[in-house]
Design an enzyme around this catalytic site. Structure first.
Site, PDB file in Angstrom:
ATOM      1  N   ARG A 268      22.399  16.278  14.094  1.00 24.37           N
ATOM      2  CA  ARG A 268      22.280  16.122  15.552  1.00 24.37           C
ATOM      3  C   ARG A 268      23.679  15.823  16.081  1.00 24.37           C
ATOM      4  O   ARG A 268      24.311  14.860  15.665  1.00 24.37           O
ATOM      5  CB  ARG A 268      21.227  15.055  15.876  1.00 24.37           C
ATOM      6  CG  ARG A 268      21.724  13.748  16.379  1.00 24.37           C
ATOM      7  CD  ARG A 268      20.605  12.852  16.821  1.00 24.37           C
ATOM      8  NE  ARG A 268      20.466  11.653  16.016  1.00 24.37           N
ATOM      9  CZ  ARG A 268      21.354  10.675  15.980  1.00 24.37           C
ATOM     10  NH1 ARG A 268      22.465  10.732  16.668  1.00 24.37           N
ATOM     11  NH2 ARG A 268      21.139   9.622  15.227  1.00 24.37           N
ATOM     12  N   HIS A 272      21.490   9.576  19.280  1.00 21.75           N
ATOM     13  CA  HIS A 272      20.021   9.617  19.093  1.00 21.75           C
ATOM     14  C   HIS A 272      19.308   9.919  20.417  1.00 21.75           C
ATOM     15  O   HIS A 272      18.434  10.780  20.486  1.00 21.75           O
ATOM     16  CB  HIS A 272      19.550   8.277  18.520  1.00 21.75           C
ATOM     17  CG  HIS A 272      18.072   8.144  18.401  1.00 21.75           C
ATOM     18  ND1 HIS A 272      17.333   8.839  17.468  1.00 21.75           N
ATOM     19  CD2 HIS A 272      17.179   7.414  19.120  1.00 21.75           C
ATOM     20  CE1 HIS A 272      16.043   8.534  17.616  1.00 21.75           C
ATOM     21  NE2 HIS A 272      15.929   7.669  18.608  1.00 21.75           N
ATOM     22  N   TYR A 281      28.199   4.284  14.285  1.00 23.01           N
ATOM     23  CA  TYR A 281      27.736   4.465  12.900  1.00 23.01           C
ATOM     24  C   TYR A 281      28.105   5.824  12.294  1.00 23.01           C
ATOM     25  O   TYR A 281      27.734   6.110  11.165  1.00 23.01           O
ATOM     26  CB  TYR A 281      26.212   4.227  12.811  1.00 23.01           C
ATOM     27  CG  TYR A 281      25.378   5.082  13.743  1.00 23.01           C
ATOM     28  CD1 TYR A 281      24.964   6.364  13.377  1.00 23.01           C
ATOM     29  CD2 TYR A 281      25.022   4.619  15.016  1.00 23.01           C
ATOM     30  CE1 TYR A 281      24.201   7.142  14.228  1.00 23.01           C
ATOM     31  CE2 TYR A 281      24.260   5.391  15.877  1.00 23.01           C
ATOM     32  CZ  TYR A 281      23.851   6.649  15.479  1.00 23.01           C
ATOM     33  OH  TYR A 281      23.106   7.428  16.331  1.00 23.01           O
TER      34      TYR A 281
HETATM   35  C1  LIG Z   1       5.987   4.258  14.012  1.00 19.93           C
HETATM   36  C2  LIG Z   1       7.334   4.133  14.671  1.00 19.93           C
HETATM   37  N1  LIG Z   1       8.243   3.279  14.157  1.00 19.93           N
HETATM   38  C3  LIG Z   1       9.456   3.143  14.744  1.00 19.93           C
HETATM   39  C4  LIG Z   1       9.774   3.879  15.861  1.00 19.93           C
HETATM   40  C5  LIG Z   1      11.135   3.726  16.523  1.00 19.93           C
HETATM   41  N2  LIG Z   1      11.966   4.918  16.282  1.00 19.93           N
HETATM   42  C6  LIG Z   1      12.062   5.886  17.216  1.00 19.93           C
HETATM   43  S1  LIG Z   1      13.001   7.143  16.707  1.00 19.93           S
HETATM   44  C7  LIG Z   1      13.312   6.424  15.223  1.00 19.93           C
HETATM   45  C8  LIG Z   1      14.162   7.129  14.195  1.00 19.93           C
HETATM   46  C9  LIG Z   1      13.532   8.379  13.690  1.00 19.93           C
HETATM   47  O1  LIG Z   1      14.411   9.099  12.896  1.00 19.93           O
HETATM   48  P1  LIG Z   1      14.048  10.504  12.287  1.00 19.93           P
HETATM   49  O2  LIG Z   1      12.637  10.518  11.810  1.00 19.93           O
HETATM   50  O3  LIG Z   1      15.078  10.845  11.291  1.00 19.93           O
HETATM   51  O4  LIG Z   1      14.085  11.501  13.532  1.00 19.93           O
HETATM   52  P2  LIG Z   1      15.267  11.877  14.547  1.00 19.93           P
HETATM   53  O5  LIG Z   1      15.195  10.883  15.677  1.00 19.93           O
HETATM   54  O6  LIG Z   1      16.560  11.822  13.806  1.00 19.93           O
HETATM   55  O7  LIG Z   1      14.930  13.239  15.035  1.00 19.93           O
HETATM   56  C10 LIG Z   1      12.690   5.182  15.144  1.00 19.93           C
HETATM   57  C11 LIG Z   1      12.768   4.258  13.988  1.00 19.93           C
HETATM   58  C12 LIG Z   1       8.796   4.757  16.372  1.00 19.93           C
HETATM   59  N3  LIG Z   1       9.023   5.534  17.426  1.00 19.93           N
HETATM   60  N4  LIG Z   1       7.589   4.875  15.747  1.00 19.93           N
END
Ligand SMILES: Cc1ncc(C[n+]2csc(CCOP(=O)(O)OP(=O)(O)O)c2C)c(N)n1
Length: 384
Positions: A268, A272, A281
């Site tokens: 990406r 975020h 980071y």
């Molecule tokens: C069940 C749950 N736990 C925590 C979160 C908070 N959260 C939102 S995005 C994220 C990171 C997700 O990373 P990834 O799966 O690698 O997807 P990306 O955002 O990089 O597309 C987190 C921990 C959430 N939305 N849902």
């Protein structure tokens, strides 16, 4: 029991185009491996459609990021850099197939033909997803990580039982493959041979948590093997490889051979979301390295070198992308009509006494502020 060799992913991510747009055909070993696995470089016509989808999708993505800065969008998780993962898998879906996206996948929704303003409704802060999930065969974008995979597994199994011939595509991030729902969904789909394809967009970070602190797996694709799921890894910044691998995955699932897990290695390019500072980071060297692997540049270079694309067509599509973004801008700048009382709808069929009481308070507050539009100060206190 499945033969394990038929499930194992390619030891190296599948790739047809190098970052400069040249083909991997110069390496006979790679070419033979890909052919043996049933992958071939897609036709120019199909790659031109993917290229156009990425040019428009990226312009939309840039516009959406700008709208957060103008206060028109509450939040926007950009998928810039992941364009090939967003566009090629969706273009390869059929009309009867279902898509289960996450918050990151707005570009995929636009590629699916969903009105971009409808696609941005949820991120604007509305209570609904904006589009009709049944008419578009696209579930609302999921923010709770990984829950969409159990929904997708259920939908896939439903399609199998009804014999519709459809498949369900579930998007997921690398971090979310640590969540239980991902595992439960894969296991369920495998046991019932449900036509589910899960695409992991491994963009290397779960917000600020790097992949190394998330998983010890040699590649996330191996997570499918334990459930008896055919698995693959692919260069997620190579649009040609993405198209070929996803088509093969859909064909496998559609033919009743069970689910497929595809891990796309990508990055990406933005933070975020607009609320995140990625410089805290990630190093600029790492970002620069991935800038050199841009999927749009890569496919464009390939198509130009083959004479399938020229400056006039590039300019034409650029103008189409500008017009697309201008339309999004104009319509997103229009004030939405919101009914504050909608806050109390669609939670309970029969509202609780507390909700009724709160609704009355809000109704009274709104009625009061209507009177207060041109208040006449009566006391000294009121004029302070
Ligand atoms: C069940 C749950 N736990 C925590 C979160 C908070 N959260 C939102 S995005 C994220 C990171 C997700 O990373 P990834 O799966 O690698 O997807 P990306 O955002 O990089 O597309 C987190 C921990 C959430 N939305 N849902």
């Amino acid at each position: 029991m499945s033969d394990i060799t038929s499930l194992l992913p390619c030891p190296q991510p599948v790739r047809f185009l190098d970052p400069d747009g040249s083909t991997t055909e110069h390496d006979p070993g790679t070419a033979a491996t890909l052919e043996a696995r049933g992958y071939s470089i897609p036709a120019e016509e199909d790659l031109l459609a993917v290229w156009r989808g990425m040019v428009i999708g990226r312009r939309f993505d840039t516009q959406a990021t700008a709208l957060t800065k103008q206060g028109r969008l509450a939040v926007y998780p950009s998928s810039r850099g992941q364009d090939a993962c967003q566009v090629a898998p969706v273009l390869a879906l059929g009309e009867q197939d279902w898509l289960f996206p996450t918050y990151r996948d707005s570009m995929a929704l636009v590629t699916r033909g969903i009105d971009p303003v409808e696609a941005l409704t949820l991120l604007r802060g509305d209570w609904h997803c904006g589009y009709d999930p049944v008419a578009t065969r696209t579930a609302p974008q999921c923010t709770p990580l990984s829950t969409q995979i159990v929904h997708a597994a259920g939908a896939a199994d439903g399609m199998r039982r009804r014999g519709t011939g459809g498949v369900a595509l579930g998007f997921i991030g690398d971090g979310a493959t640590s969540e239980g729902d991902f595992h439960e969904g894969l296991n369920f789909a495998a046991v019932f041979d449900a036509p589910l394809v899960v695409l992991v967009q491994n963009n290397k970070y779960a917000i600020s948590v790097p992949l190394a602190k998330q998983s010890k797996a040699p590649a996330l694709a191996y997570k499918g093997v334990g459930y008896g799921v055919r698995s693959e890894q692919v260069d997620g910044n190579d649009p040609a490889a993405m198209l070929s691998v996803m088509r093969s995955a859909y064909a496998h699932a559609r033919a009743g051979h069970g689910p497929v897990l595809v891990e796309a290695h990508t990055y990406r390019m933005e933070a975020h979301t607009n609320a995140d500072d990625a410089t805290r980071y990630r190093t600029s060297e790492e970002v620069d390295d991935w800038t050199g692997q841009d999927p749009v540049v890569r496919l464009q270079a390939y198509l130009v070198a083959r004479g399938a694309l020229d400056e006039a067509r590039i300019e034409e599509v650029r103008e189409q992308a500008e017009a697309f973004a201008a339309d999004v801008r104009t319509r997103m700048h229009a004030e939405p009509k919101v009914d504050p009382m909608a806050l109390f709808e669609h939670v309970y069929a029969e509202p609780t006494p507390q909700l009724r009481e709160q609704a009355e308070m809000v109704r009274a507050e709104i009625a009061g502020s209507a009177h207060a539009a041109h208040p006449v100060p009566e006391t000294e206190e009121a004029t302070r």
